[in-house]
Write an enzyme that holds these catalytic residues in place. Sequence first.
Site, short mmCIF file in Angstrom:
data_model
loop_
_atom_site.label_atom_id
_atom_site.label_comp_id
_atom_site.label_asym_id
_atom_site.label_seq_id
_atom_site.Cartn_x
_atom_site.Cartn_y
_atom_site.Cartn_z
N SER A 1 0.85 -1.19 0.00
CA SER A 1 0.00 0.00 0.00
C SER A 1 0.89 1.25 0.00
O SER A 1 1.71 1.42 -0.90
CB SER A 1 -0.96 -0.04 1.19
N HIS B 1 -3.35 -2.28 -4.40
CA HIS B 1 -4.80 -2.56 -4.29
C HIS B 1 -5.45 -2.72 -5.66
O HIS B 1 -6.60 -2.32 -5.86
CB HIS B 1 -5.50 -1.43 -3.53
#
Length: 231
Positions: free
Chosen positions: A123, A158
């Site tokens: 992330s 993601h």
Amino acid sequence: MKKQLLVYGSGRHTVPFLKYMAAATGKEKPNLCFIPTASGEDQNYIDSFYEVCSHINVTPHVLTVWINSYDQKESFDEIISKMDAIVVGGGNTLNMLAIWKAQGIDVALKKAYDNGVVMGGGSAGSLCWFNAGTTDSRPKELSIVEGMRFIDKSHCPHYNSEKSRRPLYHNNIITGKLTDGYACDDRSAIHFINGEVNCSISLDSENHSYFVYLDNKNNIVEELIPGTIVS
């Protein structure tokens, strides 16, 4: 000196990815340091790091930035230079990079990377190593944030779990707001050695990593990076 980076789509700690990072150091029991700046040093996140490390042969460390000169006598550079691997957590990429720049942590990380310390994360902890990518660090909508350029390509974490990420990443490459780059599903990772893709690893058969670029007709191409499943 071999420069290594392991990036994955989700910021969640997993035994397989941290175990892979530890093995990449070549050390029997490496010093593995977690930097949780992006989450505001969330204690549950730190606890989960220690829990995962209890299942692998590492000596865990946590680098915190909310310190004072009276209590901490080592510089961030000195702490980072003693590590064999460093994993950066998820959270607010923009705030994290601003703090690192103010504290000189970005410079210390680059120095350690050049000296063979294995870097990685997911992330925010994956986006930060590239030239730019989209982030939810600002109000209202996903926007572009510049990274530290350890690898001069863009990045999208993601990739399979947030519906807006994939089409926005494609559009930003098409319009020239981002360069071509690398995308990771939440449970997939890319291992770079000396700035080049070494391999992809995934936690299951449903998650993958890709090189995303424009062909000569200005069409987006998602090139699957061959990988293996790790456990």
